[in-house]
Write a protein that holds these residues in place. Sequence first.
Motif, mmCIF file in Angstrom:
data_model
loop_
_atom_site.group_PDB
_atom_site.id
_atom_site.type_symbol
_atom_site.label_atom_id
_atom_site.label_comp_id
_atom_site.label_asym_id
_atom_site.label_seq_id
_atom_site.Cartn_x
_atom_site.Cartn_y
_atom_site.Cartn_z
ATOM 1 N N ILE A 57 24.604 166.755 71.061
ATOM 2 C CA ILE A 57 23.484 166.974 70.153
ATOM 3 C C ILE A 57 24.072 167.303 68.789
ATOM 4 C CG2 ILE A 57 21.509 168.426 69.593
ATOM 5 C CD1 ILE A 57 21.046 168.774 72.566
ATOM 6 N N THR A 58 23.604 166.589 67.772
ATOM 7 C CA THR A 58 24.083 166.769 66.410
ATOM 8 C C THR A 58 22.904 167.094 65.515
ATOM 9 O OG1 THR A 58 25.783 165.096 66.827
ATOM 10 C CG2 THR A 58 25.345 165.638 64.529
ATOM 11 N N ILE A 59 23.097 168.032 64.616
ATOM 12 C CA ILE A 59 22.091 168.348 63.610
ATOM 13 C C ILE A 59 22.616 167.800 62.288
ATOM 14 C CG2 ILE A 59 20.742 170.160 62.500
ATOM 15 C CD1 ILE A 59 20.489 169.921 65.646
ATOM 16 N N GLU A 60 21.838 166.924 61.701
ATOM 17 C CA GLU A 60 22.268 166.254 60.475
ATOM 18 C C GLU A 60 21.683 166.977 59.256
ATOM 19 O OE1 GLU A 60 22.599 161.661 59.887
ATOM 20 O OE2 GLU A 60 20.560 162.310 59.372
ATOM 21 N N ASN A 91 17.411 166.139 60.775
ATOM 22 C CA ASN A 91 17.417 165.240 61.934
ATOM 23 C C ASN A 91 18.177 165.882 63.086
ATOM 24 O OD1 ASN A 91 16.035 163.216 60.552
ATOM 25 N ND2 ASN A 91 17.917 162.279 59.812
ATOM 26 N N ILE A 92 17.617 165.775 64.285
ATOM 27 C CA ILE A 92 18.286 166.204 65.511
ATOM 28 C C ILE A 92 18.615 164.926 66.269
ATOM 29 C CG2 ILE A 92 18.087 167.529 67.640
ATOM 30 C CD1 ILE A 92 15.909 169.199 66.186
ATOM 31 N N VAL A 94 20.666 162.892 69.461
ATOM 32 C CA VAL A 94 21.312 162.917 70.772
ATOM 33 C C VAL A 94 22.045 161.597 70.906
ATOM 34 C CG1 VAL A 94 20.956 162.911 73.262
ATOM 35 C CG2 VAL A 94 19.621 164.441 71.823
ATOM 36 N N ILE A 98 18.151 159.612 66.673
ATOM 37 C CA ILE A 98 17.254 160.684 66.243
ATOM 38 C C ILE A 98 16.176 160.888 67.303
ATOM 39 C CG2 ILE A 98 15.586 161.420 64.515
ATOM 40 C CD1 ILE A 98 17.138 159.766 62.456
ATOM 41 N N LYS A 101 12.892 166.321 64.685
ATOM 42 C CA LYS A 101 13.109 166.904 63.359
ATOM 43 C C LYS A 101 13.016 168.410 63.518
ATOM 44 C CE LYS A 101 12.763 162.988 60.877
ATOM 45 N NZ LYS A 101 13.661 162.519 59.861
ATOM 46 N N GLY A 102 13.777 169.130 62.702
ATOM 47 C CA GLY A 102 13.754 170.576 62.814
ATOM 48 C C GLY A 102 14.050 171.257 61.503
ATOM 49 N N ILE A 113 18.315 175.807 64.980
ATOM 50 C CA ILE A 113 17.328 174.857 64.474
ATOM 51 C C ILE A 113 16.044 175.013 65.278
ATOM 52 C CG2 ILE A 113 18.106 172.921 65.899
ATOM 53 C CD1 ILE A 113 17.552 171.247 63.208
ATOM 54 N N ILE A 115 12.665 173.267 66.345
ATOM 55 C CA ILE A 115 12.122 171.910 66.442
ATOM 56 C C ILE A 115 10.718 171.892 65.860
ATOM 57 C CG2 ILE A 115 11.409 170.082 68.023
ATOM 58 C CD1 ILE A 115 13.720 170.957 69.838
#
Length: 129
Positions: A57-60, A91-92, A94, A98, A101-102, A113, A115
């Motif tokens: 999981i990446t938070i952009e 953007n969240i 996986v 995408i 959004k959070g 983050i 959601i």
Amino acid sequence: MNDKNNTLENYENNNTNVEKKIQVKKNFENNDDNSNLDPSVQKSKNLNFVIDIPIDITIELGKIELKIKDLLDLNTGSILTLDKYSGEPLNILVNKCIIAKGELVIVDEKYGIRIVSIVDGSKYLDIFK
């Protein structure tokens, strides 16, 4: 006599293997028969085999495009301005897709983050039907 014993042994082994294959097939068919289950139960049963697979999981926070020359000019204290504004949903992702959004929050001195919205993922779940 020895050939006769080998032939009998091979016959018994082949029959045992066939019986095992038939039993495995019956077990598979019995476990795979979801036709009389509620659709929500069917979906959860179909997802059970992937429940323990790890995902990234990446938070952009944002993106920036630089030329190599500008990248080489970076020093300690340099500031990179990203394409997102303060307060804009992040953007969240996986596995680089995408999914939601959070908004950025701080929990016990760590970033987190919250959601805000979830992307309609029903098109991704079609593969499990």
